[in-house]
Motif scaffolding. Structure first.
Motif, PDB file in Angstrom:
ATOM      1  N   LEU A  66      -1.997  -4.173 -12.458  1.00 49.21           N
ATOM      2  CA  LEU A  66      -1.790  -3.011 -11.589  1.00 49.21           C
ATOM      3  C   LEU A  66      -0.794  -3.410 -10.511  1.00 49.21           C
ATOM      4  CD1 LEU A  66      -4.471  -0.603 -10.218  1.00 49.21           C
ATOM      5  CD2 LEU A  66      -2.878  -1.664  -8.642  1.00 49.21           C
ATOM      6  N   PHE A  67       0.205  -2.557 -10.305  1.00 52.58           N
ATOM      7  CA  PHE A  67       1.248  -2.862  -9.328  1.00 52.58           C
ATOM      8  C   PHE A  67       1.497  -1.637  -8.463  1.00 52.58           C
ATOM      9  CE2 PHE A  67       5.449  -3.672  -7.643  1.00 52.58           C
ATOM     10  CZ  PHE A  67       5.476  -5.047  -7.450  1.00 52.58           C
ATOM     11  N   THR A  68       1.440  -1.828  -7.166  1.00 50.51           N
ATOM     12  CA  THR A  68       1.713  -0.744  -6.223  1.00 50.51           C
ATOM     13  C   THR A  68       2.262  -1.358  -4.943  1.00 50.51           C
ATOM     14  OG1 THR A  68       0.780   1.211  -5.134  1.00 50.51           O
ATOM     15  CG2 THR A  68      -0.656  -0.712  -5.316  1.00 50.51           C
ATOM     16  N   ALA A  69       2.322  -0.591  -3.890  1.00 53.28           N
ATOM     17  CA  ALA A  69       2.835  -1.095  -2.618  1.00 53.28           C
ATOM     18  C   ALA A  69       2.144  -0.371  -1.473  1.00 53.28           C
ATOM     19  CB  ALA A  69       4.350  -0.908  -2.530  1.00 53.28           C
ATOM     20  N   ASN A  70       2.228  -0.959  -0.301  1.00 49.61           N
ATOM     21  CA  ASN A  70       1.651  -0.349   0.896  1.00 49.61           C
ATOM     22  C   ASN A  70       2.569   0.765   1.400  1.00 49.61           C
ATOM     23  OD1 ASN A  70       0.376   0.289   3.289  1.00 49.61           O
ATOM     24  ND2 ASN A  70       1.094  -1.535   4.380  1.00 49.61           N
ATOM     25  N   TYR A  71       2.595   1.868   0.643  1.00 47.70           N
ATOM     26  CA  TYR A  71       3.402   3.007   1.068  1.00 47.70           C
ATOM     27  C   TYR A  71       2.717   3.788   2.178  1.00 47.70           C
ATOM     28  CZ  TYR A  71       0.350   5.245  -2.437  1.00 47.70           C
ATOM     29  OH  TYR A  71      -0.731   5.668  -3.182  1.00 47.70           O
ATOM     30  N   TRP A  72       1.468   3.462   2.469  1.00 49.21           N
ATOM     31  CA  TRP A  72       0.754   4.128   3.557  1.00 49.21           C
ATOM     32  C   TRP A  72       1.415   3.846   4.909  1.00 49.21           C
ATOM     33  CZ3 TRP A  72      -2.543   7.017   0.915  1.00 49.21           C
ATOM     34  CH2 TRP A  72      -2.991   6.548  -0.322  1.00 49.21           C
ATOM     35  N   SER A  73       2.130   2.729   5.002  1.00 51.65           N
ATOM     36  CA  SER A  73       2.831   2.418   6.249  1.00 51.65           C
ATOM     37  C   SER A  73       3.898   3.455   6.556  1.00 51.65           C
ATOM     38  CB  SER A  73       3.452   1.017   6.162  1.00 51.65           C
ATOM     39  OG  SER A  73       4.361   0.933   5.076  1.00 51.65           O
ATOM     40  N   ASN A  74       4.401   4.146   5.516  1.00 54.03           N
ATOM     41  CA  ASN A  74       5.376   5.216   5.754  1.00 54.03           C
ATOM     42  C   ASN A  74       4.780   6.365   6.555  1.00 54.03           C
ATOM     43  OD1 ASN A  74       7.232   3.820   4.180  1.00 54.03           O
ATOM     44  ND2 ASN A  74       6.646   4.881   2.302  1.00 54.03           N
ATOM     45  N   TYR A  75       3.444   6.464   6.545  1.00 55.52           N
ATOM     46  CA  TYR A  75       2.749   7.546   7.251  1.00 55.52           C
ATOM     47  C   TYR A  75       2.095   7.063   8.538  1.00 55.52           C
ATOM     48  CZ  TYR A  75       3.358   9.735   2.680  1.00 55.52           C
ATOM     49  OH  TYR A  75       3.895  10.222   1.519  1.00 55.52           O
ATOM     50  N   GLY A  76       2.406   5.826   8.958  1.00 55.21           N
ATOM     51  CA  GLY A  76       1.919   5.335  10.238  1.00 55.21           C
ATOM     52  C   GLY A  76       0.733   4.404  10.175  1.00 55.21           C
ATOM     53  N   ALA A  77       0.311   3.973   8.984  1.00 48.70           N
ATOM     54  CA  ALA A  77      -0.812   3.043   8.875  1.00 48.70           C
ATOM     55  C   ALA A  77      -0.379   1.661   9.356  1.00 48.70           C
ATOM     56  CB  ALA A  77      -1.312   2.972   7.441  1.00 48.70           C
ATOM     57  N   ASP A  78      -1.173   1.042  10.228  1.00 43.56           N
ATOM     58  CA  ASP A  78      -0.868  -0.308  10.711  1.00 43.56           C
ATOM     59  C   ASP A  78      -1.146  -1.349   9.632  1.00 43.56           C
ATOM     60  OD1 ASP A  78      -0.103   0.618  13.216  1.00 43.56           O
ATOM     61  OD2 ASP A  78      -2.162   0.580  13.958  1.00 43.56           O
ATOM     62  N   LYS A  79      -2.294  -1.209   8.994  1.00 41.09           N
ATOM     63  CA  LYS A  79      -2.657  -2.076   7.875  1.00 41.09           C
ATOM     64  C   LYS A  79      -3.658  -1.311   7.023  1.00 41.09           C
ATOM     65  CE  LYS A  79      -6.514  -4.527  10.070  1.00 41.09           C
ATOM     66  NZ  LYS A  79      -7.094  -5.844  10.390  1.00 41.09           N
ATOM     67  N   VAL A  80      -3.743  -1.706   5.776  1.00 43.95           N
ATOM     68  CA  VAL A  80      -4.706  -1.087   4.882  1.00 43.95           C
ATOM     69  C   VAL A  80      -5.459  -2.184   4.151  1.00 43.95           C
ATOM     70  CG1 VAL A  80      -3.396   1.036   4.529  1.00 43.95           C
ATOM     71  CG2 VAL A  80      -3.007  -0.917   3.024  1.00 43.95           C
ATOM     72  N   CYS A  81      -6.615  -1.810   3.652  1.00 42.28           N
ATOM     73  CA  CYS A  81      -7.423  -2.733   2.867  1.00 42.28           C
ATOM     74  C   CYS A  81      -7.731  -2.081   1.525  1.00 42.28           C
ATOM     75  CB  CYS A  81      -8.721  -3.085   3.602  1.00 42.28           C
ATOM     76  SG  CYS A  81      -9.812  -4.191   2.669  1.00 42.28           S
ATOM     77  N   TYR A  82      -7.365  -2.738   0.452  1.00 39.81           N
ATOM     78  CA  TYR A  82      -7.689  -2.272  -0.896  1.00 39.81           C
ATOM     79  C   TYR A  82      -9.041  -2.862  -1.298  1.00 39.81           C
ATOM     80  CZ  TYR A  82      -3.034  -0.349  -1.741  1.00 39.81           C
ATOM     81  OH  TYR A  82      -1.891   0.410  -1.691  1.00 39.81           O
TER      82      TYR A  82
END
Length: 628
Positions: free
Chosen positions: A161-177
């Motif tokens: 599975l391959f993806t990216a932290n595109y949530w940062s484009n919406y202002g997320a400082d960090k995310v946890c999968y």
């Protein structure tokens, strides 16, 4: 059918995600068991009942309470009538179940009404605090950015599975999968999380690493994904590679599953001669699927053949379609009644030692044919287009097969417009007013001799009607190696300044969608070979008078940092096939690293694309691209 509301015109039903979340299942089942055989008075202040009882059907409700004076005496579920909340003190039930996640609020509301009765709410099914974002209501969609992925690792196959932290484009400082892995029996075999702090950093989950990390036996199951700290939306997107292990030459890619279970699915091709078709049935819920719930039929026919086995919660089962339809061969196609039990299923076609994997698509139940599509405004030109690659006919066989994708659709009046890479029209071929039960697969090699792309469009010269949900399956065959790949997609209106309803669409912002943001993963270095990425960009134009694109390829490293960029151009109605290895220097690709990727950005038009990887033995994967 599981009677739940999953997705509708207003978007996804977050209540469904909250009730079906794997961490909610155990406490709600425990509550179900503790109240088994007991009479229950139920209070449903937010109209949760249908979804709740669809997922947890064993609660025995004998009295339905309401605060709504207009509902008093009206019909309630199970042949009951709605009773006043104020009648509770005189009710015979000793147990009150309130369908609310707000326990303290409900306890205050029931002051002086319980008279010693036990009060139960959905409080125990709330996610742990670490999953929730401060300041958001519990049922905010950003608290439930979840999805499933088909996940397998054995002696023959691995998945990545391959993806990216595109949530940062919406202002997320960090995310946890947060991940939870199920085996084929629905048993949890691993659970872990991965915090991503860098904006735009890539995320790679390799089944081989997970199997080694948790000392797991071979498995074929599903991976549940919850993105904690998501911003902007709740859509978890990814690319999923399936790679043959050892001498197995198989290579496939699919993209994210649709996180919302649907009643029907289609774009399921029947197997060809010497092929085996396996549909991967994956229960997406904590409730069992009863025998004969799932069924299939040949597209456009009425005879349904049922899957006669029970599926346990989160179980994975590979159904050999020859067990149901031994006589049916491609170019016939199937539709599947999934009864809202699973997210978008995968299918796998086995031909000798090679396999290829693709996904079914949602068959819409809310669409009816739309007469206006026949008479769209002239500024919308050819209207809806379904663009697809034509790989070099000297080396590849190319096929396209239209798929009916709404339950009400009976005809598909279609034409095929073909273009070379410079945007020159190579021909227009009327396919007819195809019926729902058509068995037509168009061999593109019989129509053109050069690489480029095709566009499936509506053509009403012989009547018929359209619904705007035009889909097709595209199949590609490397005649030298024997390897095949396939993908499917739907039509949109592309690159017009004028709009019709929500068309032309974009990955962000309202219509008209005149910008591009596509995600392209790079290749991989395996133990015995290198997988090389390719991309086929298409510039579809519903109307003419467009100008060449100004398309920037941003090369990013695994940590999301900028490496370099290149500007390319695609002509209107043209296409561009490229390898990143031929665009960027080897030094820059080395800086990007194994987890690097490319963002394809254009502010002048909406491009559409297909991506894949190829190996040195003629194996290749192919699927349509997605944007963040």
């Amino acid at each position: 059918m599981i009677n739940v509301s999953t997705f509708g015109p207003q978007g996804g039903n977050i209540l469904y995600k909250a009730l079906s979340h794997p961490l909610a299942v155990e406490p709600l089942k425990a509550l179900e068991n503790s109240l088994k055989g007991k009479k229950i008075a139920l209070y449903d202040p937010e109209n949760y009942f249908d979804s709740f009882i669809g997922l947890y059907p064993n609660f025995e409700i004998s009295t339905f309470l309401t605060h709504d004076t207009e509902k008093l005496g009206q019909a309630a579920p199970y042949g009951k009538v709605w009773c006043s909340l104020l009648d509770l003190p005189s009710c015979e039930e000793n147990h009150v179940l309130v369908l609310s996640f707000e326990k303290a609020k409900m306890e205050n509301r029931f002051t002086n009404l319980l008279n010693g009765r036990s009060l139960y709410t959905l409080e125990a099914a709330r996610l742990p605090a670490k999953f929730l974002q401060a300041g958001l209501p519990y049922l905010d969609k950003r608290n439930f950015a979840t999805n499933f992925a088909f996940f397998r690792d054995n002696d023959n196959f691995s998945t990545r599975l391959f993806t990216a932290n595109y949530w940062s484009n919406y202002g997320a400082d960090k995310v946890c999968y947060w991940f939870q892995l199920y085996d084929e029996n629905g048993r949890v075999i691993a659970q872990w999380d991965q915090t991503i702090e860098e904006a735009g950093a890539s995320v790679t989950i390799d089944s081989r690493n997970i199997r080694k990390r948790f000392s797991l036996p071979a498995f074929t199951g599903q991976l549940f994904i919850h993105v904690i700290g998501a911003r902007g939306h709740d859509v978890v997107k990814y690319a999923l590679d399936t790679t043959g292990q050892g001498d197995n030459p198989s290579l496939s890619v699919t993209h994210d599953a649709n996180a919302w279970p649907s009643n029907h699915y289609a774009s399921l091709p029947a197997p060809g001669e010497n092929e085996k078709l396996c549909v991967w049935l994956q229960n997406s819920h904590g409730v069992s699927i009863a025998p004969k719930t799932l069924s299939f039929r040949v597209m456009g026919t009425k005879e349904e053949r049922t899957f006669d086995h029970k599926l346990e919660p989160y179980q994975t089962y590979g159904l050999d379609m020859a067990a149901l339809f031994p006589e049916v061969k491609w170019p016939a196609q199937f539709e599947m009644k999934a009864a809202k039990t699973m997210v978008r299923p995968r299918y796998e076609i086995i031909e000798g030692e090679r396999t290829r994997i693709a996904h079914l698509n949602v068959m819409r139940s809310d669409l009816v044919p739309e007469p206006q599509i026949k008479d769209l405004h002239p500024s919308l030109g050819r209207g809806f287009l379904l663009p697809f690659p034509i790989l070099d006919p000297k080396y590849f066989e190319n096929f396209i097969q239209p798929n009916p994708m709404s339950e009400a659709l009976e005809t598909m009046p279609l034409r095929l417009d073909l273009f070379d890479r410079q945007g020159n029209i190579l021909g227009a071929h009327f396919l007819g007013n195809l019926k729902r039960d058509h068995k037509k697969a168009v061999a593109i090699n019989e129509l053109v001799e050069t690489a480029g792309h095709g566009e499936l469009v509506y053509d009403f010269r012989e009547g018929g009607i359209a619904d705007g949900w035009l889909h097709a399956m595209m199949r590609y065959h490397n005649v030298s190696s024997g390897h095949k790949a396939e993908t499917s997609f739907g039509a949109h209106i592309f690159n017009t300044l004028m709009t019709w309803r929500s068309e032309p669409q974009s990955y962000s912002g309202p219509a008209p969608g005149l910008s591009t943001r596509l995600f392209l993963k790079l290749g991989r270095n395996l133990e015995n070979q290198k997988l090389k990425t390719f991309c086929h960009l298409i510039y579809p134009c519903s109307a003419s008078n467009r100008f060449p694109s100004v398309t920037v390829l941003y090369l990013l490293a695994q940590n999301g940092s900028y490496v370099t960029e290149k500007t390319i151009s695609v002509v209107p109605s043209g296409s561009l096939f490229f390898y990143p290895d031929n665009i960027f220097s080897s030094d820059d690709l080395e800086k990007a690293g194994e987890g690097g990727y490319i963002i394809i950005r254009d502010l002048t038009c909406r491009l559409f694309g297909y991506h894949g990887v190829e190996n040195e033995q003629g194996g290749f994967s192919l699927d349509h691209m997605f944007g963040f």
